[in-house]
Design an enzyme around this catalytic site. Structure first.
Site, PDB file in Angstrom:
ATOM      1  N   HIS A 203      81.120  43.538  38.095  1.00  0.00           N
ATOM      2  CA  HIS A 203      79.962  42.894  37.457  1.00  0.00           C
ATOM      3  C   HIS A 203      79.381  41.774  38.307  1.00  0.00           C
ATOM      4  O   HIS A 203      78.339  41.225  37.960  1.00  0.00           O
ATOM      5  CB  HIS A 203      80.366  42.352  36.079  1.00  0.00           C
ATOM      6  CG  HIS A 203      80.593  43.448  35.083  1.00  0.00           C
ATOM      7  ND1 HIS A 203      79.657  43.826  34.154  1.00  0.00           N
ATOM      8  CD2 HIS A 203      81.649  44.282  34.897  1.00  0.00           C
ATOM      9  CE1 HIS A 203      80.117  44.829  33.429  1.00  0.00           C
ATOM     10  NE2 HIS A 203      81.332  45.120  33.857  1.00  0.00           N
ATOM     11  N   ASP A 411      73.854  36.237  41.903  1.00  0.00           N
ATOM     12  CA  ASP A 411      74.247  36.792  40.602  1.00  0.00           C
ATOM     13  C   ASP A 411      74.356  38.299  40.729  1.00  0.00           C
ATOM     14  O   ASP A 411      73.497  38.927  41.368  1.00  0.00           O
ATOM     15  CB  ASP A 411      73.181  36.441  39.547  1.00  0.00           C
ATOM     16  CG  ASP A 411      73.788  36.088  38.202  1.00  0.00           C
ATOM     17  OD1 ASP A 411      74.855  36.633  37.876  1.00  0.00           O
ATOM     18  OD2 ASP A 411      73.187  35.268  37.483  1.00  0.00           O
TER      19      ASP A 411
HETATM   20  P1  ADQ Z   1      77.389  36.153  33.431  1.00  0.00           P
HETATM   21  O1  ADQ Z   1      77.640  35.446  34.706  1.00  0.00           O
HETATM   22  O2  ADQ Z   1      78.008  35.515  32.261  1.00  0.00           O
HETATM   23  O3  ADQ Z   1      77.842  37.701  33.542  1.00  0.00           O
HETATM   24  P2  ADQ Z   1      74.584  36.962  32.602  1.00  0.00           P
HETATM   25  O4  ADQ Z   1      74.348  38.308  33.152  1.00  0.00           O
HETATM   26  O5  ADQ Z   1      73.399  36.087  32.694  1.00  0.00           O
HETATM   27  O6  ADQ Z   1      75.775  36.162  33.269  1.00  0.00           O
HETATM   28  O7  ADQ Z   1      74.973  37.138  31.080  1.00  0.00           O
HETATM   29  C1  ADQ Z   1      75.034  36.059  30.237  1.00  0.00           C
HETATM   30  C2  ADQ Z   1      75.033  36.556  28.788  1.00  0.00           C
HETATM   31  O8  ADQ Z   1      75.520  35.510  27.973  1.00  0.00           O
HETATM   32  C3  ADQ Z   1      73.649  36.924  28.311  1.00  0.00           C
HETATM   33  O9  ADQ Z   1      73.717  38.017  27.449  1.00  0.00           O
HETATM   34  C4  ADQ Z   1      73.194  35.674  27.577  1.00  0.00           C
HETATM   35  O10 ADQ Z   1      72.319  35.903  26.511  1.00  0.00           O
HETATM   36  C5  ADQ Z   1      74.515  35.109  27.067  1.00  0.00           C
HETATM   37  N1  ADQ Z   1      74.413  33.648  27.062  1.00  0.00           N
HETATM   38  C6  ADQ Z   1      74.242  32.835  28.111  1.00  0.00           C
HETATM   39  N2  ADQ Z   1      74.135  31.564  27.686  1.00  0.00           N
HETATM   40  C7  ADQ Z   1      74.234  31.581  26.356  1.00  0.00           C
HETATM   41  C8  ADQ Z   1      74.190  30.590  25.337  1.00  0.00           C
HETATM   42  N3  ADQ Z   1      73.992  29.307  25.589  1.00  0.00           N
HETATM   43  N4  ADQ Z   1      74.336  30.995  24.085  1.00  0.00           N
HETATM   44  C9  ADQ Z   1      74.510  32.292  23.792  1.00  0.00           C
HETATM   45  N5  ADQ Z   1      74.539  33.266  24.695  1.00  0.00           N
HETATM   46  C10 ADQ Z   1      74.408  32.915  25.955  1.00  0.00           C
HETATM   47  C11 ADQ Z   1      78.426  38.536  34.550  1.00  0.00           C
HETATM   48  C12 ADQ Z   1      77.792  38.506  35.928  1.00  0.00           C
HETATM   49  C13 ADQ Z   1      76.319  38.824  35.838  1.00  0.00           C
HETATM   50  C14 ADQ Z   1      76.119  40.169  35.151  1.00  0.00           C
HETATM   51  C15 ADQ Z   1      76.887  40.246  33.853  1.00  0.00           C
HETATM   52  C16 ADQ Z   1      76.858  41.660  33.270  1.00  0.00           C
HETATM   53  O11 ADQ Z   1      78.000  37.237  36.531  1.00  0.00           O
HETATM   54  O12 ADQ Z   1      75.719  38.840  37.117  1.00  0.00           O
HETATM   55  O13 ADQ Z   1      74.738  40.349  34.877  1.00  0.00           O
HETATM   56  O14 ADQ Z   1      78.254  39.885  34.035  1.00  0.00           O
HETATM   57  O15 ADQ Z   1      77.287  42.603  34.191  1.00  0.00           O
END
Ligand code: ADQ
Length: 529
Positions: A203, A411
């Protein structure tokens, strides 16, 4: 893997009432033929093969909990199709873990979780996974901590997980392992005799050889990938970097695009960009216009435009540079003073890792300092909030934002970028400002793409977004929506599993055909019974 690794860590403890007390209801792994053999083998048709998902955190269900994100829902959907097992860490540390997984049954899905000791947690999770693999994969060699005992702990825990999973497996199970916590899991399972098809999805990004080779035990880790039948990444760039690493280390050789031969085993390497459930998210955003938190926030803004950032508190997300860019924008565009508010919603994560503690202090200080120097008595330019917000109000906040500021330094994908786009009003969409170093930039190239290290350019992008004509906003948004619609999270799941089901059959040398008379699948040329 956001939903599973981070958001589900809020899931309440396992419901004791729904515990399955008889692990023996799950059949033991039966003997199966050699990976390269051509023996007759009883294999279910693909549609009936049970799916086994392995991830560090497991969304064990509990009555009344509704915190699953899109990725979790999609994986659960795939598990439900044929019945499935979801296996991983319980989220608990205990003094003497039993080594046997605790099982919870929900419909046709079994959730099986293991406890860790504090030492395991420190070495495997907080240690090697998050102080070596995470920074290297995010190109942050300055933050890498190399500790031999943490490396040992990482391999030890992977061995323990494999040993606990193996007895739960059936010969026809298709196993899908997720993320950097479990790179050596397949090789540990193979050592225990597992012949199943096993796929791995990373991921987070995979860097080019000059960066990746800073990993301790680099050769050993790379070699262990060879036990998988399919290795998937978010972007073609990551997949290409990975194959270059194998080639440079003389681990097998490429045998065509996305295929790598290691000894007698052919592994497929591919890009599978994860999507979101765009329709559900869009509907949720529209409904959330009436959400109490969304309405209060709207009222509190007055007639100011909203700029939103939503990220876990992680150095890969570029928060320091983002706040600087916002500050630069205000200084260069004084006419926007008191006309915009930047809300950064950022739950803390990995607070037991020292690099994260330091960063949490620094970002909080920076937000305070920015408000102190730029703000007015009646205007707080940056609202910095360390909280998790429910999916529904979050979708509503995206919808009322004029700009989504998504500027990670690196990312794997970044789901926030996709969620922001899906949440917009078609007739009056906001503008996405997106880092070119997020995997999402491959698909969302109609966002304003920025280099997050270039403060002035990011500041200028904010000014441009705020002044972008409605026609241009609609056009960019419509193109991005088309892309998102063509690659939902369900399509991602299906695409990976279809590829795994086809590749592993070829790669193992078991060219299995389905015999409709017997309902068995057998290698071609095998005489009928
Ligand atoms: P993350 O690094 O956690 O995931 P991201 O892909 O942006 O990053 O996902 C974050 C998720 O958490 C989103 O669904 C978002 O809505 C939720 N989230 C973030 N902040 C929040 C908050 N304050 N309250 C509620 N929900 C919140 C890892 C990898 C990424 C990759 C994903 C999926 O680092 O690059 O996209 O896995 O593969």
């Amino acid at each position: 893997m956001a939903d599973i690794a981070e958001v589900t860590q809020d899931l309440p403890p396992t419901a004791a009432a729904s515990r399955v007390e008889e692990p023996n209801t799950v059949p033991r792994m039966a003997k199966s033929p050699s990976r390269s053999g051509r023996e007759r083998r009883q294999v279910c048709p693909a549609s009936q093969q049970r799916l086994v998902v392995v991830s560090n955190r497991v969304p064990v269900p509990k009555d009344g909990s509704n915190k699953a994100g899109g990725l979790t829902v999609a994986l659960e959907g795939a598990l439900k199709q044929s019945g499935g097992l979801w296996f991983g860490w319980s989220g608990e540390t205990v003094e003497n873990p039993s080594g046997e997984a605790k099982m919870v049954q929900s419909g046709n899905i079994t959730f099986a979780v293991l406890d860790l000791t504090k030492q395991d947690y420190d070495e495997y999770y907080a240690g090697f996974a998050n102080r070596a693999l995470w920074p290297v994969c995010h190109y942050r060699l300055d933050l890498v901590q190399i500790e031999r005992h943490e490396l040992d702990g990482y391999f030890r825990v992977n061995h323990a997980f494999a040993a606990s999973l193996a007895p739960l497996l059936r010969p026809d199970d298709v196993i899908w392992v997720h993320d950097y916590h479990f790179i050596p899991l397949a090789s540990e399972l193979r050592k225990l005799g597992c012949k199943n098809r096993i796929g791995f999805f990373l991921h987070i990004p995979w860097p080019p050889p000059d960066v990746a080779s800073a990993l301790p035990a680099y050769g050993r880790l790379l070699s262990s990938f060879g036990a998988y039948d399919l290795v998937g990444f978010h972007t073609p760039q990551d997949a290409e970097n990975f194959q270059q690493c194998l080639t440079r280390e003389n681990i097998g050789s490429p045998v065509g695009p996305g295929e790598h031969q290691i000894d007698s085993h052919r592994m497929r390497i591919g890009a599978f960009p994860v999507g979101i459930d765009i329709d559900t998210f869009g509907k949720m955003a529209a409904a959330a216009e009436d959400n109490a938190l969304v309405r209060r926030t709207l009222t509190s803004l007055g007639d100011r435009d909203l700029i939103i950032g939503v990220d876990r508190l992680d150095y890969s997300k570029g928060l320091k540079q983002r706040i600087e860019a916002f500050s630069c924008f205000i200084k260069s565009n004084p006419n926007f003073r008191n006309r915009v508010t930047y809300i950064q919603i950022t739950p803390k994560s990995r607070s037991d890792v020292p690099e994260y503690q330091q960063m949490q202090r620094e970002i909080a200080e920076q937000a305070g300092w920015t408000n102190g120097s730029l703000g007015e008595v009646d205007w707080t330019p940056v609202r910095y909030v360390n909280r998790t917000v429910g999916h529904s109000p979050l979708a509503g906040l995206y919808r009322m934002s004029r700009i989504g500021l998504v500027t990670p330094l690196r990312d794997g994908m970044n789901l926030v970028a996709k969620e922001f786009v899906a949440a917009q009003r078609p007739e009056d969409p906001g503008v996405l400002i997106l880092s070119r170093f997020a995997g999402a930039a491959h698909e969302l190239d109609c966002a304003i793409l920025v280099n997050p290290y270039d403060t002035e350019a990011c500041g200028a992008a904010i000014a441009r977004a705020l002044q972008m004509p409605i026609e241009e906003r609609r056009k960019r948004w419509a193109t991005m929506m088309e892309r998102l619609r063509s690659n939902t999270v369900q399509a991602w799941c299906q695409g990976f599993l279809d590829s795994l089901r086809s590749v592993s059959v070829e790669s193992t040398g078991l060219f299995i055909e389905h015999d409709t008379r017997t309902n068995w699948s057998v290698p071609p040329g095998t005489p009928s019974p």
